[in-house]
Design an enzyme around this catalytic site. Sequence first.
Site, short mmCIF file in Angstrom:
data_model
loop_
_atom_site.label_atom_id
_atom_site.label_comp_id
_atom_site.label_asym_id
_atom_site.label_seq_id
_atom_site.Cartn_x
_atom_site.Cartn_y
_atom_site.Cartn_z
N TRP A 51 6.37 46.84 -54.82
CA TRP A 51 6.08 47.68 -56.00
C TRP A 51 7.42 48.26 -56.46
CZ3 TRP A 51 4.86 53.45 -55.79
CH2 TRP A 51 4.47 53.92 -57.05
N ASP A 101 1.38 51.51 -47.09
CA ASP A 101 0.98 51.92 -48.43
C ASP A 101 -0.39 51.31 -48.69
OD1 ASP A 101 0.70 52.53 -51.08
OD2 ASP A 101 2.68 51.83 -51.70
N ALA A 106 -2.92 51.50 -51.36
CA ALA A 106 -3.25 51.98 -52.71
C ALA A 106 -4.48 51.30 -53.29
CB ALA A 106 -2.05 51.77 -53.63
N LYS A 117 -7.00 54.13 -57.67
CA LYS A 117 -7.65 52.89 -58.09
C LYS A 117 -9.11 52.87 -57.66
CE LYS A 117 -3.25 52.09 -58.47
NZ LYS A 117 -2.36 51.71 -59.51
C1 LMR Z 1 1.20 49.69 -60.84
O1 LMR Z 1 1.77 49.12 -59.91
O2 LMR Z 1 1.10 49.20 -61.97
C2 LMR Z 1 0.57 51.03 -60.60
O3 LMR Z 1 0.71 51.40 -59.28
C3 LMR Z 1 1.01 52.06 -61.57
C4 LMR Z 1 2.39 52.56 -61.33
O4 LMR Z 1 2.54 53.76 -61.19
O5 LMR Z 1 3.34 51.76 -61.30
#
Ligand code: LMR
Length: 396
Positions: free
Chosen positions: A127, A208, A210, A243
């Site tokens: 990410w 993580d 999420a 989410k």
């Molecule tokens: C994403 O990866 O699109 C989400 O987790 C939103 C973000 O904050 O980047």
Amino acid sequence: MFEALQEPRPDAILGLMAAFRADTRTDKLDLGVGIYKDSAGETPVMRAVKSAERKLLESQQTKAYVAPIGSPAFCAAMITQVFGKEADLTRLRAAQSVGGSGALRVLADLMKQGRPEADMWVSDPTWPNHVPLLSAAGYTLHSYPYYDAASGQVDVEAMLAALGKAKRGDIVVLHGCCHNPTGADLTIQDWSRVITVLQDNDLFPLVDLAYQGFGDGLEEDAAAVRLMASKLPEMVVAASCSKNLGLYRERVGAAMLLARNESEATRALGRLGGVIRANYSMPPDHGANATEIVLSDAALNAQWREELEAMRCRMVTLRQAFSEAMRKRSNSDRFDYITRQKGMFSRLPLSTAQLDALRDDYGIYIVGDGRINVAGLPEQGMEKLADAICCVLADH
Ligand code: LMR
């Protein structure tokens, strides 16, 4: 003061979000930011959450401060959701956090106190916000290979080999399920091997989590965390309710820790409370309070699980439909991997020029690394989308 500041670095995901909003085309398509969308392209408040908010509005008598670690009932419910009903509660603790990102940051700060010399390892790719977020906590980041684009799977051997070379005591950031940005997850057998490498090399996992509930199911998606908790003496987990409860803007999450024993767990939570107090003092209440109601009220809990499962199934169906459309249009099986991946994201093998062409010529917005938000795929426009992608693949 401000004249000394350099221009900010653009954020890959938020920049795309802004560009999409500014685009006036009516047939534009947002496959960017990781937000669930229904078949109408909306992100409505989940019904169970709405009911919980109504209850909250009626029953709440005060807005007085709660505490740096938030509500103990919320934390207990999150521990059960993530670690399961059989979890060793004597060694587990949690603090309410400002979303999953807030959990990552306060856990990173806590670990900096515990092991100031540790570096951190993140998957390549990961990410995008992991990098600034964890660097801001003072860590030197390294990356371990993760994704094999040719097969659409995790390159487990390369991952394990790289982690085997990490310095003892280093921290490894792992995506508990639904890897962001690739959608390629480790199998439970792979997780066992990762755990062995962590044990053999005295590496510390920061998980993580999420997207619990977006992959194989709410319980199934916690399998890796639970396996780790059963084998390892210590770990931390950053869980998000953005989410799976659709609470994005309310900023709800939990910073969780498993310690060697009860007294270390209690001390670590106390230090975590101190980290939070020194940072933003206390977390916001509303979303966590609504979550607490959803998780503790049997009827709302059942309704929420049903809604979440429907979202998950919709994404699985969209994966299949998109991969089928790509198979037909490209006359190849090179996009079949999309059906095998999990959660909200998959990655398309598109260059920057191809992504630019999709945006400029077709109004299709995809993150710069080719990541698509599966929930944004158009139920009715799959062939048109496949057509556009294959055109830019051929032309650029
Ligand atoms: C994403 O990866 O699109 C989400 O987790 C939103 C973000 O904050 O980047």
